[in-house]
Design an enzyme around this catalytic site. Sequence first.
Site, mmCIF file in Angstrom:
data_model
loop_
_atom_site.group_PDB
_atom_site.id
_atom_site.type_symbol
_atom_site.label_atom_id
_atom_site.label_comp_id
_atom_site.label_asym_id
_atom_site.label_seq_id
_atom_site.Cartn_x
_atom_site.Cartn_y
_atom_site.Cartn_z
ATOM 1 N N GLY A 87 45.901 28.151 38.314
ATOM 2 C CA GLY A 87 46.877 27.538 39.199
ATOM 3 C C GLY A 87 48.229 27.474 38.511
ATOM 4 N N ASP B 107 37.282 39.013 33.294
ATOM 5 C CA ASP B 107 38.191 37.917 32.940
ATOM 6 C C ASP B 107 37.505 36.945 31.968
ATOM 7 O OD1 ASP B 107 40.560 36.087 33.461
ATOM 8 O OD2 ASP B 107 38.932 34.833 34.224
ATOM 9 N N LYS C 299 38.438 36.075 27.913
ATOM 10 C CA LYS C 299 38.637 34.721 27.394
ATOM 11 C C LYS C 299 37.670 34.419 26.257
ATOM 12 C CE LYS C 299 40.446 33.006 31.769
ATOM 13 N NZ LYS C 299 40.060 32.554 33.115
HETATM 14 N N1 LIG Z 1 47.577 32.511 38.011
HETATM 15 C C1 LIG Z 1 46.912 31.721 37.211
HETATM 16 O O1 LIG Z 1 46.391 30.695 37.638
HETATM 17 C C2 LIG Z 1 46.781 32.053 35.748
HETATM 18 C C3 LIG Z 1 46.132 31.150 34.900
HETATM 19 C C4 LIG Z 1 46.065 31.423 33.528
HETATM 20 C C5 LIG Z 1 46.605 32.588 33.045
HETATM 21 N N2 LIG Z 1 47.200 33.471 33.896
HETATM 22 C C6 LIG Z 1 47.779 34.682 33.327
HETATM 23 O O2 LIG Z 1 49.190 34.547 33.345
HETATM 24 C C7 LIG Z 1 49.807 35.795 33.608
HETATM 25 C C8 LIG Z 1 50.671 35.709 34.842
HETATM 26 O O3 LIG Z 1 49.863 35.404 35.957
HETATM 27 P P1 LIG Z 1 50.470 35.248 37.405
HETATM 28 O O4 LIG Z 1 49.391 34.704 38.259
HETATM 29 O O5 LIG Z 1 51.752 34.519 37.336
HETATM 30 O O6 LIG Z 1 50.725 36.769 37.782
HETATM 31 P P2 LIG Z 1 51.750 37.340 38.881
HETATM 32 O O7 LIG Z 1 51.971 36.324 39.927
HETATM 33 O O8 LIG Z 1 51.259 38.670 39.246
HETATM 34 O O9 LIG Z 1 53.112 37.479 38.064
HETATM 35 C C9 LIG Z 1 53.317 38.443 37.076
HETATM 36 C C10 LIG Z 1 54.797 38.568 36.821
HETATM 37 O O10 LIG Z 1 55.014 39.451 35.720
HETATM 38 C C11 LIG Z 1 56.104 40.296 36.062
HETATM 39 N N3 LIG Z 1 56.108 41.525 35.263
HETATM 40 C C12 LIG Z 1 55.301 42.625 35.360
HETATM 41 N N4 LIG Z 1 55.645 43.536 34.436
HETATM 42 C C13 LIG Z 1 56.702 43.026 33.742
HETATM 43 C C14 LIG Z 1 57.500 43.478 32.685
HETATM 44 N N5 LIG Z 1 57.285 44.664 32.125
HETATM 45 N N6 LIG Z 1 58.490 42.687 32.222
HETATM 46 C C15 LIG Z 1 58.719 41.467 32.755
HETATM 47 N N7 LIG Z 1 57.989 40.985 33.775
HETATM 48 C C16 LIG Z 1 56.989 41.737 34.253
HETATM 49 C C17 LIG Z 1 55.927 40.543 37.531
HETATM 50 O O11 LIG Z 1 57.144 41.028 38.047
HETATM 51 P P3 LIG Z 1 57.382 41.259 39.636
HETATM 52 O O12 LIG Z 1 57.542 39.893 40.191
HETATM 53 O O13 LIG Z 1 58.634 42.047 39.637
HETATM 54 O O14 LIG Z 1 56.183 41.990 40.120
HETATM 55 C C18 LIG Z 1 55.579 39.127 38.000
HETATM 56 O O15 LIG Z 1 56.745 38.378 38.188
HETATM 57 C C19 LIG Z 1 48.687 36.801 33.747
HETATM 58 O O16 LIG Z 1 48.514 37.448 32.515
HETATM 59 C C20 LIG Z 1 47.498 35.953 34.077
HETATM 60 O O17 LIG Z 1 46.295 36.521 33.649
HETATM 61 C C21 LIG Z 1 47.297 33.212 35.223
#
Ligand SMILES: NC(=O)c1ccc[n+]([C@@H]2O[C@H](COP(=O)([O-])OP(=O)(O)OC[C@H]3O[C@@H](n4cnc5c(N)ncnc54)[C@H](OP(=O)(O)O)[C@@H]3O)[C@@H](O)[C@H]2O)c1
Lengths: 164, 335
Positions: B314, B218, B222
Amino acid sequence: MVLELKDKPGQLLRAIEPISRLGGNIIGVVHKRDRVSPLERISVEISVKIDEGRVEELIEALKRNGVVVKAYNEVRLVASTSLLLVGHIIHTDLSDTVNTIDATGFAEVVEMHISMPEVNEPSTAMVTVSATGKDELKKAVSLLKETCRKKDIMVIEPLNEDLA
Amino acid sequence: MKDVKGLKRVAIAGFGVVGRGLAKALVTKKDVLIKRAGDYRIAAICDSKGGIYSEEGVDVFEAIRIKEKEGRLPEELTVEDIIDRIDILFECTPTNVETGEPGLSHIKLALENGVDVITSNKGPLVVGYKELMKTAKKTGAKLMYEATVGGAMPIIKLVKNELAGNEVLSIKGILNGTCNYILSRMEQEKMPYSQILSEAQELGIAEADPTYDVEGIDAAAKLVILANSLMNSNATFSDVERTGISSITPEAFEIAAMKGYTIRLIAEATRDELRVSPRLVPFNSPLCVYGTLNAALIQTDLAGEVVVMGRGAGSSETASAMLSDFVELSRCGSK
Ligand SMILES: NC(=O)c1ccc[n+]([C@@H]2O[C@H](COP(=O)([O-])OP(=O)(O)OC[C@H]3O[C@@H](n4cnc5c(N)ncnc54)[C@H](OP(=O)(O)O)[C@@H]3O)[C@@H](O)[C@H]2O)c1
């Protein structure tokens, strides 16, 4: 450093006393009896390992003892850095690892602290490397990293030492 | 494309932690955002199995309720289906640093259609930064990605805007909150890695499979984004020399402390190299931060050293970064 001493008994002691008092280590002494100065002084070349910050103090102390300092500073280990090694340090021949640095001639391991929790468990060592200059230090550190990579030892380098 | 009143139609791809946090913030902060970014409405949301679309604007809280109850959004809908009916795409699907998918296809499609993109997903940028930027330039659409690095901690726009005119000489950063949590707990508790990892997993700070974080993947992703976008590099993931934190012993902290150091996972970009590795960090360094915090020390030619610190992940934190991109878009004139 090259010192000039009066050609009388007990003179060498006047040179040695301040060195040990200031925490220096004498690595070698060479009398140059053939080089007698016009004032009947003899030349002595002394190699001293001493903390960089105490060099000035040493020179002053020597002068006060009536020793003439003709030249100094030929080789100084001016750059140093500490690194942590984690892994099977002992099993992989520690002295060989240290030797990669000492054998360079421009750098040496000046301090080492090892912690071995249990036999067969990875141990940890803090190694301080000194070299004659920044570039030399960089070279020494990459040599050490190279050796450790082969031995599967992790090297944790400092963040903002003069190395970067 | 945009409708006559200048109203922006936005869509959210990915309705997980980030997508939902963002959707909520777009609703609850609407009064403030309208003043800065102009009027907007959420026209569509997609998850992996479906979506929801409304020309009048999706009811976000209803969508969240359905998602939480049914596990998916109700309609058969993909990003492709709605791309010609939106002005901005928020990309929040899962990161894949090898293929960039599904985000890479989403972003390409959007940019090609002149749709601005704001992404929290690192994968597409790690895999295809240059290509995406080229497409954006061609169509005039914008690609914003503050949320991909450092979460709420400002770094991309900080360097691009506030430090404009500077050359970035190096960046050293703590870019992974999970590793920083584990290492700072090991330092304080003198406990082995495995034990602290379990604790972090229980607290939801580390994933069940922690590889992505603890092996530095990760942070390396970045770092590639920072190097490419702020240091004009042309780096890929495999250019990063990478060492994880899993073999660090508790004794390492004790010995390091005797010399005034602790240990942190540092991502470092210089002119010559990119590396992510555990490093000795002086206790008095600005990078000696604790818990899940992120921090970065940016070395520039004119401004000297600049330090930032903040929450690296977050739901609301990531939303914060995406909203700042949203406002910036209208400031620099979105299409
Ligand atoms: N969490 C954090 O704090 C954080 C911080 C910075 C950046 N990020 C980045 O932001 C992104 C999202 O993170 P997250 O924590 O929200 O992940 P997450 O909770 O796993 O959510 C991912 C979402 O993407 C959906 N998805 C998967 N394939 C898809 C497709 N082909 N078309 C449309 N939607 C699709 C999933 O659908 P389902 O609900 O149906 O499974 C889920 O709703 C990631 O790339 C992560 O690296 C996260």
